[in-house]
Design a protein around this motif. Structure first.
Motif, PDB file in Angstrom:
ATOM      1  N   THR A   1      19.633  -6.661  43.456  1.00  4.62           N
ATOM      2  CA  THR A   1      20.671  -7.596  43.907  1.00  4.62           C
ATOM      3  C   THR A   1      21.949  -7.509  43.081  1.00  4.62           C
ATOM      4  O   THR A   1      23.056  -7.533  43.617  1.00  4.62           O
ATOM      5  CB  THR A   1      20.141  -9.037  43.863  1.00  4.62           C
ATOM      6  N   GLY A   2      21.815  -7.424  41.773  1.00  3.64           N
ATOM      7  CA  GLY A   2      22.968  -7.462  40.888  1.00  3.64           C
ATOM      8  C   GLY A   2      23.198  -8.855  40.323  1.00  3.64           C
ATOM      9  O   GLY A   2      22.522  -9.827  40.689  1.00  3.64           O
ATOM     10  N   ALA A   3      24.151  -8.954  39.439  1.00  3.33           N
ATOM     11  CA  ALA A   3      24.416 -10.197  38.713  1.00  3.33           C
ATOM     12  C   ALA A   3      25.484 -11.041  39.396  1.00  3.33           C
ATOM     13  O   ALA A   3      26.419 -10.518  40.001  1.00  3.33           O
ATOM     14  CB  ALA A   3      24.855  -9.882  37.287  1.00  3.33           C
ATOM     15  N   ALA A   4      25.343 -12.338  39.268  1.00  3.33           N
ATOM     16  CA  ALA A   4      26.358 -13.257  39.803  1.00  3.33           C
ATOM     17  C   ALA A   4      27.670 -13.117  39.056  1.00  3.33           C
ATOM     18  O   ALA A   4      28.751 -13.255  39.636  1.00  3.33           O
ATOM     19  CB  ALA A   4      25.857 -14.693  39.709  1.00  3.33           C
ATOM     20  N   ALA A   5      27.580 -12.846  37.756  1.00  2.74           N
ATOM     21  CA  ALA A   5      28.785 -12.701  36.940  1.00  2.74           C
ATOM     22  C   ALA A   5      28.503 -11.771  35.775  1.00  2.74           C
ATOM     23  O   ALA A   5      27.377 -11.709  35.276  1.00  2.74           O
ATOM     24  CB  ALA A   5      29.258 -14.052  36.413  1.00  2.74           C
ATOM     25  N   VAL A   6      29.541 -11.068  35.364  1.00  2.00           N
ATOM     26  CA  VAL A   6      29.495 -10.273  34.139  1.00  2.00           C
ATOM     27  C   VAL A   6      30.626 -10.756  33.248  1.00  2.00           C
ATOM     28  O   VAL A   6      31.787 -10.810  33.674  1.00  2.00           O
ATOM     29  CB  VAL A   6      29.653  -8.766  34.415  1.00  2.00           C
ATOM     30  N   TYR A   7      30.283 -11.125  32.024  1.00  2.00           N
ATOM     31  CA  TYR A   7      31.268 -11.555  31.041  1.00  2.00           C
ATOM     32  C   TYR A   7      31.501 -10.381  30.086  1.00  2.00           C
ATOM     33  O   TYR A   7      30.627 -10.023  29.291  1.00  2.00           O
ATOM     34  CB  TYR A   7      30.771 -12.790  30.287  1.00  2.00           C
TER      35      TYR A   7
END
Length: 328
Positions: free
Chosen positions: A211-217
């Protein structure tokens, strides 16, 4: 008073300790006897010339200490108060003048060192997780450089909001720190005998069932940017808040489409503490968590003021973890 002075931008060696007249506060200002100053990448950028700054100047944009004098018209801040501030220059000195409305009170239960160590990174972690991409319970988020000063705080605040956190680090020791801060998964990127390291985006995909990440910081920049984009879920958010590895090349907006209609933002702390009410609200949240034990502040190194150059070298080398302080 003693202060670090930069007369010409360049390497760490351009910083020298000098004697200077103690500054006096003007209307609306306070003079603070500095006890500890934070060492940050923005200081490195300003010293090196990556961020042009008129010379000569005294570096440092974050510190804490005790109010020694107040200027005309100042209310709400008094001599003897413990205060901290961020994004106001001149912190690498025994005394600094700061606009009174840019100071925040240091509450009981928070040491002056903790206040100097947490304010810039703590407020950054707060706006990223509460405003830039407000983390929702159940979200998976990626935190690059998860054992750094900002990374450790980002992990903790994201976990407090219910996130599943994937951290990236470069060494086994840093992996241990990231896990202690609450990271659920840790990806070790290239270092030592494996300079290429794993495919970070593929690893994030594997850990999220594709799916992947909701956010990358991402505070690393050039070295991680492509992997960050490729790690996002559909309509995910990439918050590029720093560039410790260098500037990111110009981006074709079509890449955001092909990555899944994702969002790219380049936020800056100054814009999230633009008025005093927002500054105090965020600072109260962060310092309150420190006082209650809900936020652990790791001080990775303490240096005397005269060793500012060594602190910059250590920070830029990425050998350090947590926050570096100059003790005045």
């Amino acid at each position: 008073m003693r202060a670090i002075v930069i007369e010409e931008q360049g390497g760490p060696e351009v910083m020298r300790e000098a004697e200077a007249d103690a500054p006096r506060p003007g209307p609306g200002e306070v003079a603070v006897a500095v006890e500890a100053a934070g060492v940050n990448f923005i200081d490195v950028y300003q010293r090196s010339g990556a961020y042009p700054v008129p010379t000569p100047f005294t570096p440092g944009v974050e510190a804490a200490g005790t109010v020694a004098a107040v200027g005309e018209g100042v209310t709400g801040v008094a001599i003897g108060d413990r205060v901290a501030w961020v994004m106001v220059p001149g912190a690498y000195a025994e005394r600094a003048v700061v606009p009174a409305d840019r100071t925040v009170p240091v509450p009981d239960g928070v040491t002056t060192e903790q206040a100097a160590a947490v304010l810039l990174q703590g407020l950054t972690a707060h706006y990223l997780t509460h405003s830039t991409y407000p983390v929702q319970s159940g979200d998976t988020v990626v935190v690059h450089a998860a054992a750094g000063g900002t990374g450790l705080l980002l992990v903790q605040l994201a976990k407090a909001r219910g996130a599943h956190v994937i951290g990236t680090v470069s060494t086994a020791a840093k992996e241990e720190l990231a896990r202690e801060a609450g990271a659920d998964e840790v990806i070790r990127y290239g270092s030592g005998n494996d300079p290429e390291g794993p495919d970070i985006a593929a690893a994030v995909r594997a850990l999220t069932g594709g799916t992947g990440a909701a956010a990358v910081y991402d505070g690393v920049g050039a070295a991680t940017f492509d992997a960050s984009l490729d790690s996002l879920r559909l309509r995910g958010t990439l918050a590029l808040f720093g560039q410790s590895s260098g500037k990111v090349a110009p981006v074709d907006p079509q890449r955001l489409n092909s990555a899944g209609s994702v969002y790219l933002t380049r936020p800056m702390l100054t814009h999230y503490i633009a008025d005093r009410a927002e500054l105090l609200e965020r600072a109260s949240d962060v310092l309150g968590l420190v006082a209650s034990g809900g936020l652990d502040v790791r001080i990775g190194g303490r240096y005397p003021l005269a060793d500012a150059a060594r602190a910059h070298e250590d920070l830029a080398s990425r050998r350090t973890t947590g926050k570096l302080l100059l003790l005045v």
